[in-house]
Scaffold this motif. Structure first.
Motif, PDB file in Angstrom:
ATOM      1  N   HIS A 383       0.793  -1.228   0.000  1.00 20.46           N
ATOM      2  CA  HIS A 383       0.000   0.000   0.000  1.00 20.46           C
ATOM      3  C   HIS A 383       0.829   1.283   0.000  1.00 20.46           C
ATOM      4  O   HIS A 383       0.430   2.273  -0.611  1.00 20.46           O
ATOM      5  CB  HIS A 383      -0.967  -0.017   1.184  1.00 20.46           C
ATOM      6  CG  HIS A 383      -2.022  -1.076   1.045  1.00 20.46           C
ATOM      7  ND1 HIS A 383      -2.923  -1.394   2.041  1.00 20.46           N
ATOM      8  CD2 HIS A 383      -2.321  -1.906   0.006  1.00 20.46           C
ATOM      9  CE1 HIS A 383      -3.723  -2.362   1.626  1.00 20.46           C
ATOM     10  NE2 HIS A 383      -3.379  -2.695   0.409  1.00 20.46           N
ATOM     11  N   HIS A 384       1.952   1.285   0.696  1.00 20.95           N
ATOM     12  CA  HIS A 384       2.776   2.496   0.677  1.00 20.95           C
ATOM     13  C   HIS A 384       3.240   2.813  -0.743  1.00 20.95           C
ATOM     14  O   HIS A 384       3.196   3.964  -1.199  1.00 20.95           O
ATOM     15  CB  HIS A 384       4.000   2.316   1.601  1.00 20.95           C
ATOM     16  CG  HIS A 384       3.670   2.407   3.055  1.00 20.95           C
ATOM     17  ND1 HIS A 384       3.438   1.290   3.845  1.00 20.95           N
ATOM     18  CD2 HIS A 384       3.507   3.479   3.869  1.00 20.95           C
ATOM     19  CE1 HIS A 384       3.166   1.670   5.073  1.00 20.95           C
ATOM     20  NE2 HIS A 384       3.201   3.004   5.134  1.00 20.95           N
ATOM     21  N   SER A 414      -3.991   6.159   1.938  1.00 23.97           N
ATOM     22  CA  SER A 414      -3.123   6.750   2.956  1.00 23.97           C
ATOM     23  C   SER A 414      -3.835   6.833   4.297  1.00 23.97           C
ATOM     24  O   SER A 414      -3.253   6.562   5.356  1.00 23.97           O
ATOM     25  CB  SER A 414      -2.684   8.148   2.503  1.00 23.97           C
ATOM     26  OG  SER A 414      -1.835   8.738   3.457  1.00 23.97           O
ATOM     27  N   ASP A 415      -5.125   7.200   4.258  1.00 21.75           N
ATOM     28  CA  ASP A 415      -5.908   7.254   5.493  1.00 21.75           C
ATOM     29  C   ASP A 415      -6.043   5.878   6.127  1.00 21.75           C
ATOM     30  O   ASP A 415      -6.028   5.733   7.354  1.00 21.75           O
ATOM     31  CB  ASP A 415      -7.291   7.833   5.202  1.00 21.75           C
ATOM     32  CG  ASP A 415      -7.233   9.340   4.977  1.00 21.75           C
ATOM     33  OD1 ASP A 415      -6.171   9.933   5.229  1.00 21.75           O
ATOM     34  OD2 ASP A 415      -8.252   9.913   4.560  1.00 21.75           O
ATOM     35  N   SER A 416      -6.190   4.869   5.283  1.00 22.98           N
ATOM     36  CA  SER A 416      -6.300   3.509   5.813  1.00 22.98           C
ATOM     37  C   SER A 416      -5.014   3.104   6.531  1.00 22.98           C
ATOM     38  O   SER A 416      -5.047   2.478   7.596  1.00 22.98           O
ATOM     39  CB  SER A 416      -6.594   2.520   4.681  1.00 22.98           C
ATOM     40  OG  SER A 416      -7.832   2.808   4.080  1.00 22.98           O
ATOM     41  N   LEU A 417      -3.881   3.512   5.946  1.00 22.89           N
ATOM     42  CA  LEU A 417      -2.610   3.208   6.577  1.00 22.89           C
ATOM     43  C   LEU A 417      -2.466   3.961   7.898  1.00 22.89           C
ATOM     44  O   LEU A 417      -1.976   3.415   8.891  1.00 22.89           O
ATOM     45  CB  LEU A 417      -1.458   3.584   5.635  1.00 22.89           C
ATOM     46  CG  LEU A 417      -1.316   2.713   4.389  1.00 22.89           C
ATOM     47  CD1 LEU A 417      -0.318   3.333   3.405  1.00 22.89           C
ATOM     48  CD2 LEU A 417      -0.853   1.310   4.768  1.00 22.89           C
ATOM     49  N   ALA A 418      -2.911   5.231   7.892  1.00 26.96           N
ATOM     50  CA  ALA A 418      -2.822   6.020   9.124  1.00 26.96           C
ATOM     51  C   ALA A 418      -3.714   5.432  10.209  1.00 26.96           C
ATOM     52  O   ALA A 418      -3.328   5.362  11.383  1.00 26.96           O
ATOM     53  CB  ALA A 418      -3.222   7.466   8.828  1.00 26.96           C
ATOM     54  N   ALA A 419      -4.932   5.003   9.825  1.00 31.33           N
ATOM     55  CA  ALA A 419      -5.848   4.421  10.800  1.00 31.33           C
ATOM     56  C   ALA A 419      -5.274   3.154  11.407  1.00 31.33           C
ATOM     57  O   ALA A 419      -5.523   2.827  12.574  1.00 31.33           O
ATOM     58  CB  ALA A 419      -7.188   4.130  10.123  1.00 31.33           C
ATOM     59  N   ALA A 420      -4.467   2.458  10.622  1.00 24.05           N
ATOM     60  CA  ALA A 420      -3.856   1.222  11.111  1.00 24.05           C
ATOM     61  C   ALA A 420      -2.541   1.489  11.844  1.00 24.05           C
ATOM     62  O   ALA A 420      -1.876   0.552  12.290  1.00 24.05           O
ATOM     63  CB  ALA A 420      -3.629   0.267   9.949  1.00 24.05           C
ATOM     64  N   GLY A 424       2.245   6.684  10.717  1.00 30.52           N
ATOM     65  CA  GLY A 424       2.511   7.737  11.683  1.00 30.52           C
ATOM     66  C   GLY A 424       1.717   8.990  11.475  1.00 30.52           C
ATOM     67  O   GLY A 424       1.986  10.023  12.067  1.00 30.52           O
ATOM     68  N   VAL A 425       0.691   8.938  10.593  1.00 30.41           N
ATOM     69  CA  VAL A 425      -0.135  10.110  10.313  1.00 30.41           C
ATOM     70  C   VAL A 425      -1.542   9.849  10.816  1.00 30.41           C
ATOM     71  O   VAL A 425      -2.100   8.761  10.598  1.00 30.41           O
ATOM     72  CB  VAL A 425      -0.168  10.398   8.805  1.00 30.41           C
ATOM     73  CG1 VAL A 425      -1.063  11.596   8.500  1.00 30.41           C
ATOM     74  CG2 VAL A 425       1.249  10.647   8.308  1.00 30.41           C
ATOM     75  N   ALA A 426      -2.122  10.814  11.509  1.00 31.72           N
ATOM     76  CA  ALA A 426      -3.469  10.638  12.035  1.00 31.72           C
ATOM     77  C   ALA A 426      -4.471  10.541  10.898  1.00 31.72           C
ATOM     78  O   ALA A 426      -4.317  11.201   9.871  1.00 31.72           O
ATOM     79  CB  ALA A 426      -3.828  11.825  12.938  1.00 31.72           C
TER      80      ALA A 426
END
Length: 443
Positions: A383-384, A414-420, A424-426
């Motif tokens: 995903h990154h 990107s939001d999905s990655l942040a949620a997980a 390191g991003v809210a």
């Protein structure tokens, strides 16, 4: 400053320009001078119509103005070269003012079709034939044509200039076409029509996802060709391909013009009448023997149209058809094959095929390659990397709905990655309101 025509007037001018040019070329035989005269008439319309109103007979008005411009040029040229008397003797004085808007016995659509064949002059290279026809008949800008050819805009501008110079060297005039002329030029005409249709189906730039005027014009001329050559399988194949592809148009855009990918489209909105017509034409074409590239692509489009969902699509058959297209060397067909391969054998197999395509200079910097890689990276769970590819693809397209779709796709992932907690991003609030999850690579 030139007053701005409203959308209806702009569309009308685009529709009338080929017919006006065809009438002038048929009469005066000087393609370059006729094209210049038509451009001057279009400019005059753009200057006068917004303030004086549109004339009752726009086509007649354009023909009159263009013929007068052409006559002026002929007279000036004749005077300069001391051949005024000769030119005047070739064209009766009472016919130098203007042509009739619809000369008796002349079929406007046949004139348009003739002009397509005339633009494919044998003195030009195949690439220049296509480019010139797109410029003259399709009304595409140099930039749009350059993107269709996957070359820099400067390269295309030079190619168009050389094409016009070659025509000048060849004598500027276009003789009546014979049956052999038409047969020799037919493959180029088909290529041009498909490029015009493709530009109409997904515009290379601008705020609209598609340009209905271009795709409708391509389908209209393909129908004319089909009536002229009813037993030619590739003419039928191209018409079927256009109909089967265009059938999905209404489902491709949302209420705000946003792009809706294939696997999210409401398939009940697909035009079943067009699908049925396209399939009938394709079946008749395939019955005539060996299938060419347009028939094969039409068969692929038919398989998509027949499938109730992306998951239920006959991907192995589609992959086999793309394999049959490989000998024709189309980079976009190879790109689509990589996607089909991923649907059959998995994302990693598709990504490996895309790596091979990245070495092709025609595709290396194209947004479709980056978008396809992003979709497959996402399917592979990388995903990154997918976020980076979506953003890279968005930077390479000049079409606003495509760019928005790619950016939204990157933002959602990107939001999905942040949620997980993986980047390191809210997590951010919903960016798109009605944005829906996309799982497939095609749109």
């Amino acid at each position: 400053m030139i007053p701005r025509l409203d959308d209806r007037a702009q569309e009308l001018l685009r529709d009338l320009a080929p017919a006006v040019l065809g009438g002038l070329v048929r009469r005066y035989r000087d393609f370059g001078a006729c094209e210049d005269a038509v451009q001057e008439a279009l400019l005059a319309a753009a200057m006068q119509w917004p303030t004086q109103g549109m004339p009752d007979n726009p086509k007649g008005w354009l023909i009159t103005v263009a013929a007068r411009r052409l006559t002026d040029h002929i007279r000036a040229d004749a005077a300069r070269r001391h051949r005024e008397q000769l030119v005047a003797s070739l064209i009766p004085a009472d016919q130098q003012i203007a042509l009739a808007a619809d000369a008796a016995g002349v079929n406007e659509r046949d004139e348009t079709l003739d002009l397509y064949f005339m633009c494919c002059h044998p003195a030009l290279s195949a690439a220049s034939q296509v480019a010139l026809t797109l410029r003259v008949m399709g009304g595409l800008t140099t930039g749009e044509i350059a993107r269709a050819f996957l070359v820099p805009e400067r390269t295309m501008a030079q190619r168009l200039t050389r094409a016009k110079q070659t025509i000048e060297s060849a004598g500027r005039s276009f003789p009546d076409l014979t049956a052999d002329d038409r047969a020799a030029r037919l493959p180029t005409v088909l290529n041009v029509l498909y490029l015009i249709f493709s530009e109409g189906y997904t515009a290379a730039q601008g705020d609209e996802l598609y340009r209905l005027d271009l795709s409708n014009e391509a389908i209209r001329v393909a129908r004319l060709l089909s009536r002229l050559l009813p037993d030619h399988p590739e003419v039928s194949g191209l018409l079927a391909l256009m109909l089967l592809t265009d059938a999905r148009r209404a489902a491709r855009a949302g209420p705000n013009g946003e792009l809706i990918p294939l696997d999210e489209q409401v398939r009940s909105r697909w035009n079943q009448e067009r699908i049925s017509e396209g399939k009938r034409i394709l079946e008749r074409a395939l019955a005539r023997g060996a299938a060419g590239p347009y028939q094969i692509q039409a068969a692929i489009a038919a398989l998509h149209d027949e499938a109730p969902s992306t998951e239920a699509t006959d991907w192995p058959q589609i992959l086999a058809l793309y394999d049959a297209l490989r000998c024709y060397g189309s980079p976009m067909a190879r790109l689509s094959r990589a996607i089909a391969l991923a649907m059959v054998e998995g994302a990693d197999a598709g990504l490996a095929a895309l790596e091979d395509l990245a070495a092709d200079p025609r595709l290396a910097a194209h947004h479709r390659l980056a978008a396809a890689r992003a979709h497959l990276l996402e399917r592979a769970g990388r995903h990154h990397e997918a976020v980076d590819e979506y953003r890279r693809a968005s930077q390479r397209t000049a079409n606003t709905p495509e760019r928005n779709y790619l950016l939204l796709r990157a933002a959602r992932l990107s939001d999905s990655l942040a949620a997980a907690g993986l980047n390191g991003v809210a997590p951010r609030p919903n960016l798109s309101g009605g944005y829906r999850t996309v799982t497939g690579p095609r749109y």
